[in-house]
Each structure stands twice: as structure tokens, then as C-alpha cells.
Design an enzyme around this catalytic site. Structure first.
Site, PDB file in Angstrom:
ATOM      1  CG  HIS A 145      30.045 -32.448  85.768  1.00  0.00           C
ATOM      2  ND1 HIS A 145      29.737 -31.699  86.875  1.00  0.00           N
ATOM      3  CD2 HIS A 145      31.400 -32.413  85.675  1.00  0.00           C
ATOM      4  CE1 HIS A 145      30.859 -31.238  87.435  1.00  0.00           C
ATOM      5  NE2 HIS A 145      31.878 -31.647  86.715  1.00  0.00           N
ATOM      6  CG  ASP A 195      27.121 -32.904  89.477  1.00  0.00           C
ATOM      7  OD1 ASP A 195      27.503 -33.050  88.292  1.00  0.00           O
ATOM      8  OD2 ASP A 195      27.728 -33.403  90.439  1.00  0.00           O
ATOM      9  CD  GLU A 230      32.829 -35.021  87.926  1.00  0.00           C
ATOM     10  OE1 GLU A 230      33.982 -35.407  87.745  1.00  0.00           O
ATOM     11  OE2 GLU A 230      32.543 -34.156  88.783  1.00  0.00           O
TER      12      GLU A 230
HETATM   13 ZN   LIG Z   1      33.970 -31.197  87.240  1.00  0.00          ZN
END
Ligand SMILES: [Zn+2]
Length: 487
Positions: free
Chosen positions: A77, A79, A147
Site C-alpha cells: 500500500h 499511503d 490502507e
Molecule cells: Zn501497513
């Protein structure tokens, strides 16, 4: 300026991590990092796609003999959680993360590092950049958004982006561990219609409070059997109700994913029961201390007189229903896994109780790594609610990831991991939500494992990544991919 990552191996991974750390990427504000990833793909002539939510997939053909192997999904992910120490000036929407070397660790300068999951992103980018003769299966690198604040990128993933049905999620934070499961979850909003009646004239008003409990996360802390303030309060209310006590109101609990730490009830007590009520509360408190005292050292139960005389209280029927609900609804670990020793499979958090719009709203948050079991516990909760004349609405359901000990990719990873570690890796699952659970539901039949290097202090300015574990993780990943290239 000498880079904090200079000299570190594998250099491609660390250089990508350093480059990524220059790009702001708070959850829900990923525009800059997504543009940067698009530029990465186009400048290297990689095939890429993006769905409406922003999730990006980049593909690289198989090479070095892996040309015709099945596609492997590498997932991370983009972010990061943005936390900083109060004395640090840092704007996460514009400033780069300052990387620092601290002996065997890489950390940031008073902010979160973003190794969660930036190391995963940098690893995927390093794979995409490998030489044309590297022994690799066709790769599909999936970069999800957001996420950290609710898995919303995974939830909105356009599954048509994914061709592969073997997925390596790189978001586990402990070298030596493999994660093969997570819990799904869902809430039950229980609405109890109540009526009120005039308060008996000579009764005295009191506040009964349970406070000072540890609380914690209703998933990852539930196995500890921490006390639930609402459950405790209901148990104290039982002897009081038998003495003719009337309930004016009960309110406690906050977020659905937090174990309630405190709850307050306003009560009316018959004057002749005063002394007995004090004794009953003291006795019940003593019993709770025997049960929870070594864990819940801050627990306080109090019965205090109130100045105000409330004009009304719950009707006898409403009081019986409310107390019935709070005494009946389950709290805590309800079943442990037969597949993974020590894993809570199914649990319920009796999360909150409050008067809302003339009704009482009681919220339960259930979790299970087996979706049918999640469904079943919520049906049971609805049955209990019905017996107390309450109506249950189910909300916020999200899927789990049921551990599959026979997973083909797990078998390979375990063997290679054990050879590298010199001992068996720890195979486990967590009792909380992960992207794998959501992606596995959107892309049925996905064979998944999650692993990664050691990161400590994630989501805090103390976040750091163990440098040596990154190199071992990379070697492990390459060895696994070389095997999958032969599949
Ligand atoms: Zn994580």
C-alpha cells in the site's frame, strides 16, 4: 548530502525507498505518490493500469526462463500514517521524510518513517526494475491506496486489474513470520424501543460508574480478556435491580473497535434499600477485583449520590429489556482456531450503549476469520436482541481471510524461509482486518501469503526498520519468485 541509505543492500530497493520518501503520501491524499508511480511506469515502458479509486497495477513479463509461468501479484500500500513528535515542524502534505541511520536501523527524524508499507512499495519497484534476464515469473505489482484509514483502496479495488491468482502481500512487519489469515468483521446496531414513567417520588438519585479500565483494540487485544465496562456495570446492576432500583439512563463505550473503558448509569434507589445497595456494590466490586484485579489495576466502581432528582425513569418493562440485553450479549473471544493455535477465530465486542432518539442503541462489533462464523454470531446476537424486544440492523461487514494451511505458495515460502532462517518460520494470523481479506474476496481463488522485514513502532514517530532484515527479506523474495518462475 550523503544519503542515509548509501551503501545499503540491495541498493535498488533502498534507492527506491529513499526516492519514495521524498514524495508526500498521507492516507487519502495520495495524488502526488500516484503521479510519481505513473511516471515510474511510463519512463520504464511498463504496462500499467489504474482503477477509479486510484489503485495502480504495473506489469512486467516473466524473464530468465519464467516467461510462461503463472502471473504473481506483489501487493503493497502506498499511503502512510502521518504522526510526528510535538516539537517537530513537518508538513506531511509537502515535506519529504528525513531518513536517518541509527546503527542497525533506519528511522525518520521525529516523524513516522513510512516503512509501513514503503519498504513493500520500494521492493515492488526494485523487482520491476530488475535486469531482463532475471529469473522471474510474470509480475503484477498492485499498489493500493488508503490502507491505513479503513482499507478503502482494497474495498474499492477493481478486481479486473488482477490477472494473477497467487499474491504476495509485503505488509507484515516481523522477519521470520508469515501471516496467512485475518478476521472479517461487522457491526450489529441493536435498537431497543423504550418508554419512560414518572420517577417514584421518594427515591434518591445516584450515579453508578465503572471507570479506569484498560480498553484497547477490540481485535488484537481481545484475547487478553480485558474487562468490558458495560459487562461489569450490568453485573453490578443485577442485585440493585432486585432491590427495586430504577434505571434513569445508561451510557458508555465509544468507538466500535475499542473495548469500552467506562460506563455511567443514573439510578433511583428506594430509601430503605440504601444501606443494602452500598453493600451489594461493594461486594460485587470485590468479586470483580478477584476476577480482573491483576490485569485491570485501575478499575474503579462507584455509587455516588446526585444533586438532581430526575423526573422520570425507564418503565419496568424497558428496564428489564435493557438489563436483559446487557446481561446476555456476549463479549470477548468466543472461539479459538483449530488451525492456528492461539488465534482467536471469532469474537464479539459489546461496544457501546446509549439513549438515542427515544430508543436505546446498543452496538456490537463482531469479528471472525471464517465468514460463516461471523454471520452466525451476528444471527445469535439478533436472536438475543429479539428476546428483549429489540431490533437489530447489521452494518459495516468486511471479509476475513480464512487461513489455508495447505496453500501452495505457503508451502514453498515455508520451505525456503526455513532454509534461510535455520528454523521454521512462525506461521500465524491476526484477529483484525487486512487488505488480503478484502482483496481475496474481490479476486476469488487468490492464494495469498504476507511477509516482510522487521519494522517496529509503526504508526508512531518511533517507527524504524531493521536494515539487515530488509536484505534477508529481499533474498527470500527472489528465491521464492525464482521457484514460482519454474511453476
Ligand atoms: Zn501497513
Amino acid at each position: 548530502m550523503a544519503s542515509a541509505v548509501s551503501g545499503l543492500e540491495p541498493s535498488a530497493l533502498w534507492n527506491n525507498f529513499a526516492a519514495l520518501s521524498l514524495i508526500p503520501r498521507p492516507s487519502k491524499q495520495e495524488e502526488q505518490v500516484l503521479a510519481w508511480l505513473q511516471e515510474f511506469a511510463t519512463s520504464r515502458e511498463l504496462e500499467w493500469q489504474q482503477d477509479e479509486t486510484g489503485n495502480i497495477v504495473m506489469r512486467r513479463p516473466g524473464s530468465g526462463g519464467g516467461e510462461s509461468a503463472p502471473m504473481v501479484v506483489i501487493q503493497s500500500h502506498v499511503d502512510m500514517v502521518c504522526e510526528k513528535n510535538s516539537d517537530v515542524e513537518h508538513d506531511f502534505t509537502s515535506d519529504p521524510i528525513s531518513l536517518l541511520r541509527d546503527g542497525e536501523w533506519l528511522t525518520a527524524d521525529g516523524t513516522t518513517l513510512g516503512a509501513d508499507n514503503g519498504i513493500g512499495v520500494a521492493t515492488a519497484l526494485a523487482l520491476l526494475e530488475m535486469k531482463e534476464d532475471a529469473k522471474l515469473p510474470p509480475l503484477e505489482c498492485l499498489f493500493t491506496v488508503d490502507e491505513e484509514t479503513g482499507l478503502t483502496g482494497a474495498f474499492a479495488l477493481d478486481a479486473a486489474l488482477l490477472q494473477g491468482r497467487t499474491m504476495l502481500n509485503l505488509d507484515t512487519e516481523e522477519w521470520g513470520a508469515i501471516c496467512i489469515g485475518c478476521a472479517g468483521g461487522g457491526d450489529s446496531q441493536i435498537s431497543l424501543p423504550v418508554s419512560y414513567e414518572g420517577a417514584p417520588s421518594d427515591f434518591l438519585s445516584f450515579q453508578l460508574a465503572v471507570e479506569g479500565l484498560k480498553g484497547g483494540h477490540s481485535g488484537v487485544d481481545i484475547h487478553e480478556y480485558r474487562a468490558n465496562a458495560i459487562v461489569l456495570l450490568a453485573s453490578v446492576l443485577v442485585p440493585l435491580a432486585e432491590m427495586g432500583t430504577r434505571i434513569v439512563s445508561v451510557q458508555g463505550g465509544d468507538k466500535t473497535n475499542a473495548i469500552p473503558r467506562e460506563v455511567f448509569a443514573t439510578l433511583l434507589l428506594p430509601p430503605e434499600a440504601m444501606a443494602d445497595a452500598q453493600i451489594a456494590v461493594a461486594e460485587r466490586t470485590e468479586s470483580l477485583r478477584r476476577e480482573y484485579g491483576t490485569l485491570e489495576k485501575g478499575m474503579r466502581v462507584s455509587l455516588m449520590g446526585l444533586e438532581d432528582a430526575p423526573p422520570e425513569c425507564l418503565s419496568a418493562k424497558a428496564q428489564g429489556n435493557l438489563l436483559g440485553l446487557l446481561r446476555t450479549l456476549p463479549h470477548g473471544a468466543l472461539k479459538y482456531s483449530h488451525t492456528i493455535p492461539g488465534l482467536v477465530e471469532t469474537s464479539n465486542n459489546l461496544a457501546s450503549v446509549a439513549p438515542v432518539d427515544g430508543n436505546y442503541l446498543v452496538v456490537c462489533s463482531s469479528r471472525s476469520s471464517i465468514m460463516e462464523a461471523l454471520e452466525d454470531i451476528r444471527l445469535r446476537i439478533a436472536s438475543m436482541a429479539k428476546m428483549c424486544d429489540a431490533i437489530t440492523t447489521r452494518t459495516g461487514t468486511y471479509p476475513g481471510w480464512q487461513p489455508n494451511p495447505d496453500s501452495p505458495v505457503l508451502k514453498r515460502l515455508k520451505r525456503i524461509y526455513a532454509a534461510q532462517l535455520g528454523e521454521e518460520p512462525e506461521v500465524g494470523a491476526i484477529h483484525a482486518g487486512l487488505e488480503c481479506g478484502v482483496i481475496g474476496e474481490r479476486a476469488p481463488g487468490m492464494d495469498m501469503v504476507s511477509f516482510g522485514p522487521t519494522i517496529t513502532g509503526a504508526h508512531s514517530p518511533d517507527e524504524r526498520v531493521e536494515i539487515s532484515s530488509v536484505e534477508k527479506f529481499w533474498d527470500l523474495l527472489l528465491e521464492l519468485l525464482a521457484e514460482l518462475a519454474e511453476a
